[in-house]
Design a protein around this motif. Structure first.
Motif, PDB file in Angstrom:
ATOM      1  N   LEU A   1       0.794  -1.174  -0.120  1.00 37.06           N
ATOM      2  CA  LEU A   1      -0.066   0.119  -0.051  1.00 37.06           C
ATOM      3  C   LEU A   1       0.674   1.232   0.052  1.00 37.06           C
ATOM      4  O   LEU A   1       0.147   2.464  -0.147  1.00 37.06           O
ATOM      5  CB  LEU A   1      -0.965  -0.037   1.166  1.00 37.06           C
ATOM      6  N   LEU A   2       2.198   1.283   0.264  1.00 34.78           N
ATOM      7  CA  LEU A   2       2.892   2.353   0.157  1.00 34.78           C
ATOM      8  C   LEU A   2       2.846   3.133  -1.048  1.00 34.78           C
ATOM      9  O   LEU A   2       2.861   2.423  -2.122  1.00 34.78           O
ATOM     10  CB  LEU A   2       4.365   2.140   0.539  1.00 34.78           C
ATOM     11  N   ALA A   3       2.903   4.377  -0.892  1.00 34.46           N
ATOM     12  CA  ALA A   3       3.078   5.358  -2.006  1.00 34.46           C
ATOM     13  C   ALA A   3       4.151   5.109  -2.764  1.00 34.46           C
ATOM     14  O   ALA A   3       5.269   4.902  -2.104  1.00 34.46           O
ATOM     15  CB  ALA A   3       2.812   6.502  -1.855  1.00 34.46           C
ATOM     16  N   SER A   4       4.263   5.025  -4.222  1.00 33.07           N
ATOM     17  CA  SER A   4       5.371   4.800  -5.083  1.00 33.07           C
ATOM     18  C   SER A   4       6.322   5.994  -4.923  1.00 33.07           C
ATOM     19  O   SER A   4       5.798   7.174  -4.461  1.00 33.07           O
ATOM     20  CB  SER A   4       4.933   4.845  -6.522  1.00 33.07           C
ATOM     21  N   VAL A   5       7.613   5.813  -5.295  1.00 33.65           N
ATOM     22  CA  VAL A   5       8.677   6.942  -5.223  1.00 33.65           C
ATOM     23  C   VAL A   5       8.027   8.106  -6.149  1.00 33.65           C
ATOM     24  O   VAL A   5       8.407   9.350  -5.700  1.00 33.65           O
ATOM     25  CB  VAL A   5       9.839   6.369  -5.958  1.00 33.65           C
ATOM     26  N   GLY A   6       7.405   7.683  -7.124  1.00 31.23           N
ATOM     27  CA  GLY A   6       6.797   8.843  -8.343  1.00 31.23           C
ATOM     28  C   GLY A   6       5.894   9.755  -7.484  1.00 31.23           C
ATOM     29  O   GLY A   6       5.973  11.019  -7.447  1.00 31.23           O
ATOM     30  N   ILE A   7       4.935   9.128  -6.885  1.00 30.12           N
ATOM     31  CA  ILE A   7       3.949   9.743  -6.252  1.00 30.12           C
ATOM     32  C   ILE A   7       4.562  10.603  -4.945  1.00 30.12           C
ATOM     33  O   ILE A   7       4.235  11.785  -5.041  1.00 30.12           O
ATOM     34  CB  ILE A   7       2.787   8.917  -5.519  1.00 30.12           C
ATOM     35  N   ARG A   8       5.531  10.069  -4.217  1.00 30.55           N
ATOM     36  CA  ARG A   8       6.186  10.696  -3.254  1.00 30.55           C
ATOM     37  C   ARG A   8       6.914  11.961  -3.533  1.00 30.55           C
ATOM     38  O   ARG A   8       6.850  13.047  -3.146  1.00 30.55           O
ATOM     39  CB  ARG A   8       7.238   9.950  -2.413  1.00 30.55           C
ATOM     40  N   PHE A   9       7.511  11.605  -4.925  1.00 31.00           N
ATOM     41  CA  PHE A   9       8.176  12.992  -5.775  1.00 31.00           C
ATOM     42  C   PHE A   9       7.136  13.902  -5.902  1.00 31.00           C
ATOM     43  O   PHE A   9       7.487  15.216  -5.680  1.00 31.00           O
ATOM     44  CB  PHE A   9       9.073  12.534  -6.574  1.00 31.00           C
TER      45      PHE A   9
END
Length: 166
Positions: free
Chosen positions: A12-20
């Motif tokens: 469920l963790l947000a992806s690196v792209g979404i975090r960026f």
């Protein structure tokens, strides 16, 4: 409803792209707040001839303005994530800050999270795994819809075989 027994799934963790994207959008919002406050101060100075405020703003220098930006940045996240569990960018991307049980992180964890954002290079720490401001504050950024569905499925699964009261 308490999520007792539920432990957050790493899927469920947000992806690196979404975090960026969250980082970029939140930075834009902080800059907009800063510009809005400067504009508001300029209007006050012009309307009410607050020359002392203007002189004080002129005397801040680079360090002073950096402290102003840091304060806005800190309180932006403290207020948005403390009240809603989400910054404005997280509302846009459909993500939320939770604890390991998938519940809204408590205020103390949000305060830790806000202070950890000032660790040098923290903004890049999530590129490898969870960010330092997540791991040090025991928080997680997850997709909200997927989390809600996962918790619902977890509770429905736990109801299998239990006696129904009619």
């Amino acid at each position: 409803m308490s999520n007792s027994g539920y432990i957050l799934d790493d899927r469920l963790l947000a992806s690196v792209g979404i975090r960026f994207l969250n980082y970029i959008l939140d930075t834009v919002f902080v800059i907009a707040i800063f510009m809005g406050l400067c504009l508001f101060a300029g209007v006050l100075i012009g309307l009410f001839e607050l020359t002392g405020l203007g002189e004080w703003m002129d005397s801040l220098g680079n360090w002073g303005w950096n402290l102003v930006i840091f304060a806005i940045y800190f309180f932006y996240f403290l207020i948005t994530e403390g009240l809603f569990g989400r910054s404005l960018a997280k509302f846009i991307t459909g993500t939320i800050v939770v604890n390991e049980y998938g519940e809204k992180a408590d205020f103390a964890d949000i305060v830790k999270r806000c202070f950890c954002r000032f660790i040098p290079f923290d903004m890049f720490s999530y590129l490898g795994s969870r960010g330092w401001h997540d791991s040090l504050s025991d928080t997680y950024v997850v997709n909200k819809k997927a989390l809600v569905e996962e918790i619902k499925t977890f509770h429905e699964f736990n109801l299998i075989g239990s006696n129904e009261v009619i």
